[in-house]
Write an enzyme that holds these catalytic residues in place. Sequence first.
Site, PDB file in Angstrom:
ATOM      1  N   HIS A 119       0.978  -1.024   0.376  1.00  0.00           N
ATOM      2  CA  HIS A 119      -0.118  -0.198   0.085  1.00  0.00           C
ATOM      3  C   HIS A 119       0.682   0.991  -0.017  1.00  0.00           C
ATOM      4  CE1 HIS A 119       0.434  -0.852   3.940  1.00  0.00           C
ATOM      5  NE2 HIS A 119       0.879   0.236   4.354  1.00  0.00           N
ATOM      6  N   ARG A 198      13.315  -4.952   4.029  1.00  0.00           N
ATOM      7  CA  ARG A 198      12.268  -6.143   4.375  1.00  0.00           C
ATOM      8  C   ARG A 198      11.211  -5.500   3.976  1.00  0.00           C
ATOM      9  NH1 ARG A 198       8.408  -3.828   7.869  1.00  0.00           N
ATOM     10  NH2 ARG A 198       8.343  -5.651   9.518  1.00  0.00           N
ATOM     11  N   ASP A 200       7.623  -5.839   4.028  1.00  0.00           N
ATOM     12  CA  ASP A 200       6.421  -5.626   5.250  1.00  0.00           C
ATOM     13  C   ASP A 200       5.381  -5.843   4.491  1.00  0.00           C
ATOM     14  OD1 ASP A 200       5.017  -3.857   7.467  1.00  0.00           O
ATOM     15  OD2 ASP A 200       3.888  -2.495   5.496  1.00  0.00           O
ATOM     16  N   GLU A 229       7.978 -10.244   5.469  1.00  0.00           N
ATOM     17  CA  GLU A 229       7.984  -9.624   7.568  1.00  0.00           C
ATOM     18  C   GLU A 229       6.559 -11.202   7.343  1.00  0.00           C
ATOM     19  OE1 GLU A 229       4.840  -7.047   9.948  1.00  0.00           O
ATOM     20  OE2 GLU A 229       4.567  -6.327   7.760  1.00  0.00           O
ATOM     21  N   HIS A 295       8.701  -2.992  16.554  1.00  0.00           N
ATOM     22  CA  HIS A 295       8.024  -1.957  16.949  1.00  0.00           C
ATOM     23  C   HIS A 295       6.532  -2.173  17.096  1.00  0.00           C
ATOM     24  CE1 HIS A 295       8.254  -2.626  12.210  1.00  0.00           C
ATOM     25  NE2 HIS A 295       7.003  -1.793  12.064  1.00  0.00           N
ATOM     26  N   ASP A 296       6.762  -2.967  17.042  1.00  0.00           N
ATOM     27  CA  ASP A 296       4.657  -4.144  16.461  1.00  0.00           C
ATOM     28  C   ASP A 296       4.815  -4.886  18.179  1.00  0.00           C
ATOM     29  OD1 ASP A 296       4.567  -3.092  14.012  1.00  0.00           O
ATOM     30  OD2 ASP A 296       5.440  -4.280  13.074  1.00  0.00           O
ATOM     31  N   ASP A 340       2.359  -1.296  21.040  1.00  0.00           N
ATOM     32  CA  ASP A 340       2.923  -0.119  20.026  1.00  0.00           C
ATOM     33  C   ASP A 340       1.376   1.160  20.543  1.00  0.00           C
ATOM     34  OD1 ASP A 340       2.636   2.204  17.577  1.00  0.00           O
ATOM     35  OD2 ASP A 340       1.874   1.080  16.973  1.00  0.00           O
ATOM     36  N   ARG A 344       7.685   1.671  20.862  1.00  0.00           N
ATOM     37  CA  ARG A 344       8.491   3.199  20.054  1.00  0.00           C
ATOM     38  C   ARG A 344       9.382   3.928  20.956  1.00  0.00           C
ATOM     39  NH1 ARG A 344       4.447   2.449  14.963  1.00  0.00           N
ATOM     40  NH2 ARG A 344       4.346   0.111  14.683  1.00  0.00           N
TER      41      ARG A 344
END
Length: 453
Positions: A119, A198, A200, A229, A295-296, A340, A344
């Site tokens: 996206h 990487r 996403d 991912e 970060h997730d 999250d 972060r």
Amino acid sequence: MVDWVQDAVFYQIFPDRFCNGDVGNDPPGTRPWGEVPTRESTFGGDLLGIAEKLDYLESLGVTALYLTPIFKAPTNHKYDTEDYFQVDPAFGGNEALRELVTALHARGMRIVLDGVFNHCGERHPFFQDVLKKGRASPYWNWFTIWGDRVVREPEPNYACWAGVPTMPEWNHRNPKVREYLLSVVRHWIRECGIDGWRLDTVEYLPPDFVRGVYRVAKEERPDAYVLGEVMGMAASWFKHGALDGVMNYRLRDGIVAFFARGEWPAETFAHHLYAIRRSYPPDSNFTMYNLLGSHDVPRFLTLCGGDRRRLLLAAAFLFSYIGAPAIYYGDEVGLTGGEDPDCRRCFPWEEARWDRALLETFRRLARIRLVSPALRRGSFKLVAARDRLLSFLRVGEGEEVLVTLNAGDRAERISLPSPGLWQDLITEEGFRGGPVPLEPFGFRILRRAAGTA
């Protein structure tokens, strides 16, 4: 197989939160460094800040960086790309990336960028053209829209990531979309010499498109690392010949259950490891990106309830298991954080706030791995899995290393797998024969001295 990944120690950086090297490019509304993050807050971290901390990263034993998205986008996370060919001005622009890559390569370090190809963001000019012109836009078929015009409320009438209206999905059935996105893959390898991508949300992408990314990356750079991912098992991606490795979240699930939460006995964890290893081609296990956090997900130390012993055990496992270990920025100094956006937080550069013993152990583990061919490339053999004790042997290039981890609250005694002098690579103690004592929530990494019996 990408040879250099077997020897790598990765470090993941969320650029806005690592280091602010140039306050002159801070976006409007930048918050004071270290403030509790919100979903919208920005803190001014940039690529110059990363470049300024390369001495620190090198001293930690890091050999490769993975950066979350850096291309122009309105949010702090940059997963809503506005311009794939422009590094966000808040991060220093294209020249800052060139300088960072040059500085990394001068040290023998690598860099992998985040490719968001499922996206874009609603500010991307192609989607903006669709908003203005409707079906008359040449980009109408670059997206999947149900109807004669774009509708956002009460629900969007176009495909978008997880139903988020600000992240319209590309229509990968359109050959022009594919070529455009593949040109991005090609551009940054040519332009700056990055070492890989990487991908996403790779599970949202058509497998043949992912194979296209893989093909183009390898055409430009045969040793480019294409990482996906994947939150679950990833066997199909290797059967498709589409990826070199994945973010090993399935492995992390077991690490959390065994080390952080103490929910599994060692036998269950060992079976989990076996099932993952045997689900993938043997070579692919060595190029997996093995992680404790990202970060997730919540910070590992937070999942441990603040018990640093559990984090150290998990890190010892990560640095001695098959695959490339990855440090999520700040874990090595004791940074905590929940879901999250709390995971972060800004890196605490005030050294008084660091857990120095934790940092030194991370450094030692990285050094041990970097000089041990058995830990980087050796075979794996389970030695023991009972109660809360796990032991395994790594063997390669004439080296034997026994790794034993006690995730329980009682002391253990372990037997050595073969005669000879075994040295603890952390404490430098030597053991001949056995049994060898192991304290509660302790670990040993023991190497058999060559030529001893």
